[in-house]
Write an enzyme that holds these catalytic residues in place. Sequence first.
Site, PDB file in Angstrom:
ATOM      1  N   TYR A  49     -31.997  42.887 -23.809  1.00  0.00           N
ATOM      2  CA  TYR A  49     -31.744  42.579 -22.393  1.00  0.00           C
ATOM      3  C   TYR A  49     -31.924  41.078 -22.171  1.00  0.00           C
ATOM      4  O   TYR A  49     -33.028  40.564 -22.124  1.00  0.00           O
ATOM      5  CB  TYR A  49     -32.682  43.365 -21.471  1.00  0.00           C
ATOM      6  CG  TYR A  49     -32.537  44.873 -21.572  1.00  0.00           C
ATOM      7  CD1 TYR A  49     -31.401  45.455 -22.133  1.00  0.00           C
ATOM      8  CD2 TYR A  49     -33.528  45.724 -21.093  1.00  0.00           C
ATOM      9  CE1 TYR A  49     -31.266  46.830 -22.224  1.00  0.00           C
ATOM     10  CE2 TYR A  49     -33.402  47.105 -21.178  1.00  0.00           C
ATOM     11  CZ  TYR A  49     -32.269  47.646 -21.753  1.00  0.00           C
ATOM     12  OH  TYR A  49     -32.137  49.015 -21.843  1.00  0.00           O
ATOM     13  N   PHE A  61     -24.384  50.971 -13.545  1.00  0.00           N
ATOM     14  CA  PHE A  61     -23.525  49.927 -12.974  1.00  0.00           C
ATOM     15  C   PHE A  61     -22.563  50.493 -11.917  1.00  0.00           C
ATOM     16  O   PHE A  61     -21.968  49.736 -11.159  1.00  0.00           O
ATOM     17  CB  PHE A  61     -22.734  49.218 -14.083  1.00  0.00           C
ATOM     18  CG  PHE A  61     -23.626  48.483 -15.050  1.00  0.00           C
ATOM     19  CD1 PHE A  61     -24.256  47.301 -14.674  1.00  0.00           C
ATOM     20  CD2 PHE A  61     -23.866  48.978 -16.326  1.00  0.00           C
ATOM     21  CE1 PHE A  61     -25.093  46.617 -15.544  1.00  0.00           C
ATOM     22  CE2 PHE A  61     -24.695  48.305 -17.210  1.00  0.00           C
ATOM     23  CZ  PHE A  61     -25.315  47.127 -16.821  1.00  0.00           C
ATOM     24  N   PRO A  90     -22.938  53.011  -8.895  1.00  0.00           N
ATOM     25  CA  PRO A  90     -23.844  53.881  -8.145  1.00  0.00           C
ATOM     26  C   PRO A  90     -23.277  55.287  -7.957  1.00  0.00           C
ATOM     27  O   PRO A  90     -22.069  55.452  -7.761  1.00  0.00           O
ATOM     28  CB  PRO A  90     -23.983  53.175  -6.797  1.00  0.00           C
ATOM     29  CG  PRO A  90     -23.564  51.766  -7.039  1.00  0.00           C
ATOM     30  CD  PRO A  90     -22.636  51.761  -8.219  1.00  0.00           C
TER      31      PRO A  90
END
Length: 288
Positions: free
Chosen positions: A64, A218, A220
Amino acid sequence: MSNASLPGGRWKLGDSTVTRFGYGAMQLAGPWVMGPPADHAGAVAVLREVVELGITHIDTSGAYGPRVTNELIREALQPYPEGLFIATKVGAVRDTQGGWPVARRPEDLRKQVHEDLEVLGVETLDLVNMRMGNAEGPQPGSLAEAFGTLVELQQEGLIRHLGVSNVTAEQVAEAQAIAPIVGVQNMYNLTHRYDDKLIDRLAAENIAYVPFFPLGGFSPLQSEALSAVAARLQSTPMSVALAWLLQRSPNILLIAGTSKVAHLRDNVAGAGLSLSAEDLVELDRISR
Ligand SMILES: NC(=O)c1ccc[n+]([C@@H]2O[C@H](COP(=O)([O-])OP(=O)(O)OC[C@H]3O[C@@H](n4cnc5c(N)ncnc54)[C@H](OP(=O)(O)O)[C@@H]3O)[C@@H](O)[C@H]2O)c1
Protein backbone atom coordinates in the site's frame (compact mmCIF):
# COMPACT_ATOMS: atom_id res chain seq x y z
CA MET A 1 -7.72 2.29 25.32
CA SER A 2 -11.32 1.37 25.96
CA ASN A 3 -13.11 -0.99 23.59
CA ALA A 4 -16.13 -1.76 25.74
CA SER A 5 -18.48 0.07 23.38
CA LEU A 6 -17.25 -1.24 20.06
CA PRO A 7 -19.90 -3.21 18.16
CA GLY A 8 -19.35 -6.93 17.69
CA GLY A 9 -17.33 -7.62 20.81
CA ARG A 10 -14.10 -9.56 20.46
CA TRP A 11 -12.58 -12.56 18.73
CA LYS A 12 -9.66 -14.76 19.66
CA LEU A 13 -7.13 -14.57 16.86
CA GLY A 14 -4.47 -17.14 17.67
CA ASP A 15 -2.94 -16.19 21.00
CA SER A 16 -4.44 -12.67 20.91
CA THR A 17 -7.87 -11.23 21.44
CA VAL A 18 -8.92 -8.52 18.98
CA THR A 19 -11.96 -6.33 18.57
CA ARG A 20 -14.20 -7.62 15.81
CA PHE A 21 -14.46 -4.04 14.66
CA GLY A 22 -11.05 -3.52 13.07
CA TYR A 23 -9.62 -1.06 10.60
CA GLY A 24 -8.25 -1.47 7.05
CA ALA A 25 -5.44 0.99 6.33
CA MET A 26 -5.32 0.74 2.53
CA GLN A 27 -7.32 3.94 1.97
CA LEU A 28 -4.67 5.98 3.76
CA ALA A 29 -2.25 5.95 0.79
CA GLY A 30 -2.65 8.25 -2.22
CA PRO A 31 -5.09 7.74 -5.13
CA TRP A 32 -5.30 4.09 -6.27
CA VAL A 33 -3.19 3.15 -3.26
CA MET A 34 -0.07 4.80 -4.71
CA GLY A 35 2.11 7.42 -3.07
CA PRO A 36 1.52 9.55 -0.01
CA PRO A 37 -1.90 10.73 1.14
CA ALA A 38 -3.10 14.18 0.09
CA ASP A 39 -3.73 14.91 3.77
CA HIS A 40 -0.85 13.51 5.81
CA ALA A 41 -2.03 14.94 9.12
CA GLY A 42 -5.52 13.61 8.42
CA ALA A 43 -4.17 10.11 7.83
CA VAL A 44 -2.20 10.19 11.08
CA ALA A 45 -5.33 11.45 12.86
CA VAL A 46 -7.39 8.51 11.55
CA LEU A 47 -4.88 5.99 12.91
CA ARG A 48 -4.75 7.72 16.30
CA GLU A 49 -8.54 7.74 16.40
CA VAL A 50 -8.55 4.00 15.63
CA VAL A 51 -6.55 3.41 18.81
CA GLU A 52 -8.49 6.02 20.76
CA LEU A 53 -11.74 4.20 19.95
CA GLY A 54 -10.25 1.00 21.35
CA ILE A 55 -9.89 -0.82 18.02
CA THR A 56 -7.12 -3.43 18.33
CA HIS A 57 -6.93 -4.92 14.82
CA ILE A 58 -5.35 -3.03 11.91
CA ASP A 59 -4.96 -4.54 8.44
CA THR A 60 -2.18 -3.26 6.19
CA SER A 61 0.37 -4.27 3.55
CA GLY A 62 3.78 -3.14 2.41
CA ALA A 63 2.26 -2.89 -1.08
CA TYR A 64 0.00 0.00 0.00
CA GLY A 65 1.78 3.08 -1.27
CA PRO A 66 4.08 1.02 -1.42
CA ARG A 67 5.36 1.30 2.19
CA VAL A 68 3.18 4.38 2.76
CA THR A 69 0.52 2.95 5.08
CA ASN A 70 3.12 1.04 7.11
CA GLU A 71 5.17 4.23 7.50
CA LEU A 72 2.04 6.10 8.60
CA ILE A 73 1.17 3.37 11.11
CA ARG A 74 4.64 3.57 12.64
CA GLU A 75 4.63 7.36 12.70
CA ALA A 76 1.17 7.60 14.23
CA LEU A 77 1.22 4.72 16.68
CA GLN A 78 4.74 3.85 17.82
CA PRO A 79 5.27 3.02 20.64
CA TYR A 80 2.45 0.62 19.84
CA PRO A 81 -0.18 0.27 22.54
CA GLU A 82 -0.38 -3.03 24.39
CA GLY A 83 -2.72 -5.40 22.61
CA LEU A 84 -2.62 -3.76 19.17
CA PHE A 85 -2.61 -6.48 16.50
CA ILE A 86 -1.29 -5.53 13.05
CA ALA A 87 -1.97 -7.89 10.16
CA THR A 88 -0.04 -7.60 6.89
CA LYS A 89 -0.12 -9.47 3.61
CA VAL A 90 2.52 -10.49 1.10
CA GLY A 91 2.47 -11.86 -2.43
CA ALA A 92 2.29 -8.74 -4.58
CA VAL A 93 4.41 -5.65 -5.13
CA ARG A 94 3.74 -2.45 -7.06
CA ASP A 95 4.98 -1.38 -10.48
CA THR A 96 5.46 2.19 -11.66
CA GLN A 97 2.00 2.20 -13.31
CA GLY A 98 0.34 1.33 -10.01
CA GLY A 99 -0.16 -2.32 -10.99
CA TRP A 100 0.06 -5.18 -8.49
CA PRO A 101 2.41 -7.78 -10.06
CA VAL A 102 2.57 -11.02 -8.11
CA ALA A 103 5.82 -11.64 -6.21
CA ARG A 104 5.60 -15.05 -4.59
CA ARG A 105 8.97 -16.68 -5.05
CA PRO A 106 10.60 -17.55 -1.71
CA GLU A 107 13.09 -14.67 -2.07
CA ASP A 108 10.27 -12.21 -2.89
CA LEU A 109 8.28 -13.22 0.18
CA ARG A 110 11.31 -13.07 2.47
CA LYS A 111 12.07 -9.57 1.20
CA GLN A 112 8.48 -8.42 1.78
CA VAL A 113 8.37 -9.82 5.31
CA HIS A 114 11.71 -8.23 6.22
CA GLU A 115 10.55 -4.90 4.77
CA ASP A 116 7.32 -5.02 6.78
CA LEU A 117 9.30 -5.71 9.96
CA GLU A 118 11.65 -2.83 9.23
CA VAL A 119 9.04 -0.27 8.17
CA LEU A 120 6.60 -1.09 10.97
CA GLY A 121 9.51 -1.17 13.43
CA VAL A 122 8.65 -4.50 15.03
CA GLU A 123 10.60 -7.69 15.69
CA THR A 124 7.71 -10.02 14.88
CA LEU A 125 4.68 -9.56 12.61
CA ASP A 126 1.43 -10.48 14.37
CA LEU A 127 -0.19 -12.00 11.27
CA VAL A 128 0.94 -12.37 7.69
CA ASN A 129 -1.58 -13.35 5.04
CA MET A 130 -0.33 -15.19 1.98
CA ARG A 131 -2.16 -13.36 -0.79
CA MET A 132 -2.85 -15.52 -3.82
CA GLY A 133 -4.88 -14.99 -7.00
CA ASN A 134 -4.89 -11.70 -8.88
CA ALA A 135 -6.99 -8.57 -9.28
CA GLU A 136 -9.81 -10.69 -10.78
CA GLY A 137 -9.98 -12.71 -7.57
CA PRO A 138 -8.84 -16.14 -6.43
CA GLN A 139 -7.28 -18.42 -9.07
CA PRO A 140 -6.90 -22.17 -8.81
CA GLY A 141 -3.46 -23.68 -8.24
CA SER A 142 -1.24 -24.79 -5.42
CA LEU A 143 -0.14 -22.32 -2.75
CA ALA A 144 2.20 -24.84 -1.13
CA GLU A 145 5.52 -23.28 -2.10
CA ALA A 146 4.53 -19.72 -1.21
CA PHE A 147 2.74 -20.64 2.01
CA GLY A 148 5.63 -22.95 2.93
CA THR A 149 7.99 -19.98 2.82
CA LEU A 150 5.81 -18.14 5.35
CA VAL A 151 5.83 -21.24 7.55
CA GLU A 152 9.64 -21.12 7.49
CA LEU A 153 9.60 -17.44 8.42
CA GLN A 154 7.21 -18.27 11.26
CA GLN A 155 9.60 -20.99 12.46
CA GLU A 156 12.39 -18.39 12.37
CA GLY A 157 10.34 -16.28 14.80
CA LEU A 158 9.52 -13.45 12.40
CA ILE A 159 5.76 -14.16 12.15
CA ARG A 160 3.37 -15.09 14.96
CA HIS A 161 0.32 -16.17 12.98
CA LEU A 162 -0.43 -17.17 9.42
CA GLY A 163 -3.41 -16.50 7.19
CA VAL A 164 -4.36 -16.70 3.53
CA SER A 165 -6.03 -14.18 1.28
CA ASN A 166 -7.77 -14.03 -2.09
CA VAL A 167 -8.00 -17.81 -2.09
CA THR A 168 -10.34 -20.62 -3.12
CA ALA A 169 -11.81 -22.99 -0.52
CA GLU A 170 -9.45 -25.67 -1.88
CA GLN A 171 -6.45 -23.45 -1.24
CA VAL A 172 -7.67 -22.79 2.32
CA ALA A 173 -7.77 -26.56 2.89
CA GLU A 174 -4.34 -26.96 1.29
CA ALA A 175 -2.85 -24.32 3.62
CA GLN A 176 -4.49 -25.95 6.65
CA ALA A 177 -2.87 -29.26 5.73
CA ILE A 178 0.54 -27.53 5.84
CA ALA A 179 0.23 -25.37 8.98
CA PRO A 180 -2.49 -23.84 11.19
CA ILE A 181 -4.05 -20.60 9.96
CA VAL A 182 -5.96 -18.09 12.10
CA GLY A 183 -7.82 -16.33 9.31
CA VAL A 184 -8.90 -16.05 5.69
CA GLN A 185 -9.16 -12.65 4.03
CA ASN A 186 -11.29 -12.66 0.90
CA MET A 187 -13.66 -10.30 -0.86
CA TYR A 188 -17.12 -10.55 0.64
CA ASN A 189 -20.00 -8.17 1.23
CA LEU A 190 -23.80 -7.94 0.90
CA THR A 191 -23.65 -8.11 -2.89
CA HIS A 192 -20.73 -10.53 -3.25
CA ARG A 193 -21.39 -13.70 -1.27
CA TYR A 194 -19.39 -16.31 -3.06
CA ASP A 195 -17.79 -17.44 0.23
CA ASP A 196 -20.99 -18.14 2.20
CA LYS A 197 -20.22 -21.83 2.64
CA LEU A 198 -16.56 -21.21 3.41
CA ILE A 199 -17.50 -18.73 6.15
CA ASP A 200 -19.70 -21.30 7.84
CA ARG A 201 -17.01 -23.97 7.64
CA LEU A 202 -14.38 -21.63 9.11
CA ALA A 203 -16.78 -20.56 11.88
CA ALA A 204 -17.14 -24.20 12.90
CA GLU A 205 -13.34 -24.40 13.10
CA ASN A 206 -12.96 -21.11 15.04
CA ILE A 207 -11.05 -19.53 12.19
CA ALA A 208 -11.64 -15.85 11.41
CA TYR A 209 -13.05 -14.69 8.11
CA VAL A 210 -11.99 -11.14 7.29
CA PRO A 211 -13.95 -9.70 4.36
CA PHE A 212 -12.14 -7.14 2.24
CA PHE A 213 -14.20 -4.53 0.39
CA PRO A 214 -16.92 -4.81 3.09
CA LEU A 215 -18.37 -1.55 1.77
CA GLY A 216 -17.72 -2.39 -1.89
CA GLY A 217 -14.17 -1.02 -2.00
CA PHE A 218 -13.57 1.31 -4.94
CA SER A 219 -17.23 1.01 -6.04
CA PRO A 220 -19.52 1.69 -3.06
CA LEU A 221 -22.27 -0.89 -2.56
CA GLN A 222 -25.43 0.05 -4.41
CA SER A 223 -28.70 -1.77 -4.07
CA GLU A 224 -32.32 -0.69 -3.82
CA ALA A 225 -32.99 -3.21 -1.07
CA LEU A 226 -30.02 -1.97 0.93
CA SER A 227 -31.14 1.65 0.57
CA ALA A 228 -34.70 0.68 1.52
CA VAL A 229 -33.60 -1.10 4.72
CA ALA A 230 -31.28 1.80 5.59
CA ALA A 231 -34.09 4.34 5.07
CA ARG A 232 -36.51 2.30 7.19
CA LEU A 233 -33.96 2.17 10.03
CA GLN A 234 -33.10 5.85 9.57
CA SER A 235 -29.54 4.77 8.96
CA THR A 236 -27.14 4.60 6.00
CA PRO A 237 -26.32 1.80 3.51
CA MET A 238 -22.74 1.74 4.92
CA SER A 239 -23.98 1.16 8.46
CA VAL A 240 -26.41 -1.54 7.38
CA ALA A 241 -23.68 -3.29 5.35
CA LEU A 242 -21.32 -3.37 8.34
CA ALA A 243 -24.00 -4.37 10.84
CA TRP A 244 -25.07 -7.16 8.50
CA LEU A 245 -21.52 -8.55 8.37
CA LEU A 246 -21.24 -8.56 12.17
CA GLN A 247 -24.57 -10.36 12.41
CA ARG A 248 -23.80 -12.75 9.53
CA SER A 249 -21.33 -14.88 11.51
CA PRO A 250 -19.38 -14.53 14.77
CA ASN A 251 -16.05 -15.27 13.03
CA ILE A 252 -16.37 -12.26 10.70
CA LEU A 253 -13.93 -9.47 11.58
CA LEU A 254 -14.49 -6.02 10.06
CA ILE A 255 -11.63 -4.10 8.43
CA ALA A 256 -13.61 -1.37 6.68
CA GLY A 257 -11.32 1.29 5.28
CA THR A 258 -11.60 5.04 5.47
CA SER A 259 -9.32 8.04 5.20
CA LYS A 260 -11.60 10.21 7.33
CA VAL A 261 -12.05 10.41 11.10
CA ALA A 262 -15.72 11.31 10.70
CA HIS A 263 -16.39 8.20 8.56
CA LEU A 264 -14.55 6.00 11.05
CA ARG A 265 -16.78 7.28 13.85
CA ASP A 266 -19.90 6.86 11.68
CA ASN A 267 -18.87 3.27 10.93
CA VAL A 268 -18.34 2.41 14.59
CA ALA A 269 -21.72 3.89 15.48
CA GLY A 270 -23.49 2.35 12.48
CA ALA A 271 -22.10 -1.19 12.76
CA GLY A 272 -23.92 -1.59 16.06
CA LEU A 273 -27.31 -1.32 14.34
CA SER A 274 -29.60 -4.20 15.20
CA LEU A 275 -31.15 -5.83 12.13
CA SER A 276 -34.47 -7.61 12.50
CA ALA A 277 -35.37 -10.97 10.94
CA GLU A 278 -37.39 -9.05 8.34
CA ASP A 279 -34.40 -6.82 7.51
CA LEU A 280 -32.20 -9.89 7.13
CA VAL A 281 -34.61 -11.58 4.73
CA GLU A 282 -34.71 -8.45 2.59
CA LEU A 283 -30.90 -8.11 2.64
CA ASP A 284 -30.44 -11.78 1.81
CA ARG A 285 -32.32 -11.26 -1.46
CA ILE A 286 -29.70 -8.79 -2.74
CA SER A 287 -27.27 -11.47 -3.83
CA ARG A 288 -29.87 -13.87 -5.22
N1 LIG B 1 -6.46 -9.04 0.72
C1 LIG B 1 -6.71 -8.28 -0.31
O1 LIG B 1 -6.48 -8.65 -1.44
C2 LIG B 1 -7.32 -6.92 -0.07
C3 LIG B 1 -7.82 -6.19 -1.17
C4 LIG B 1 -8.40 -4.96 -0.91
C5 LIG B 1 -8.49 -4.46 0.39
N2 LIG B 1 -7.97 -5.19 1.42
C6 LIG B 1 -8.08 -4.70 2.82
O2 LIG B 1 -9.45 -4.50 3.11
C7 LIG B 1 -9.64 -3.21 3.69
C8 LIG B 1 -11.02 -2.70 3.37
O3 LIG B 1 -11.17 -2.49 1.99
P1 LIG B 1 -11.30 -1.05 1.33
O4 LIG B 1 -10.90 -0.01 2.29
O5 LIG B 1 -10.62 -1.09 0.02
O6 LIG B 1 -12.83 -0.98 0.98
P2 LIG B 1 -14.17 -0.75 1.86
O7 LIG B 1 -13.86 -0.82 3.32
O8 LIG B 1 -15.19 -1.62 1.28
O9 LIG B 1 -14.56 0.73 1.45
C9 LIG B 1 -13.73 1.82 1.65
C10 LIG B 1 -14.37 3.00 0.91
O10 LIG B 1 -15.58 3.35 1.57
C11 LIG B 1 -15.54 4.73 1.93
N3 LIG B 1 -16.17 4.87 3.24
C12 LIG B 1 -15.86 4.20 4.37
N4 LIG B 1 -16.70 4.56 5.39
C13 LIG B 1 -17.54 5.48 4.85
C14 LIG B 1 -18.62 6.24 5.39
N5 LIG B 1 -19.00 6.12 6.67
N6 LIG B 1 -19.28 7.09 4.56
C15 LIG B 1 -18.91 7.23 3.26
N7 LIG B 1 -17.89 6.54 2.70
C16 LIG B 1 -17.21 5.68 3.49
C17 LIG B 1 -14.08 5.11 1.96
O11 LIG B 1 -13.95 6.46 1.59
P3 LIG B 1 -13.39 7.58 2.63
O12 LIG B 1 -11.91 7.37 2.69
O13 LIG B 1 -13.80 8.84 1.99
O14 LIG B 1 -14.07 7.32 3.93
C18 LIG B 1 -13.49 4.20 0.91
O15 LIG B 1 -13.57 4.79 -0.37
C19 LIG B 1 -8.50 -2.39 3.13
O16 LIG B 1 -8.22 -1.26 3.90
C20 LIG B 1 -7.38 -3.39 3.11
O17 LIG B 1 -6.74 -3.40 4.36
C21 LIG B 1 -7.42 -6.42 1.21
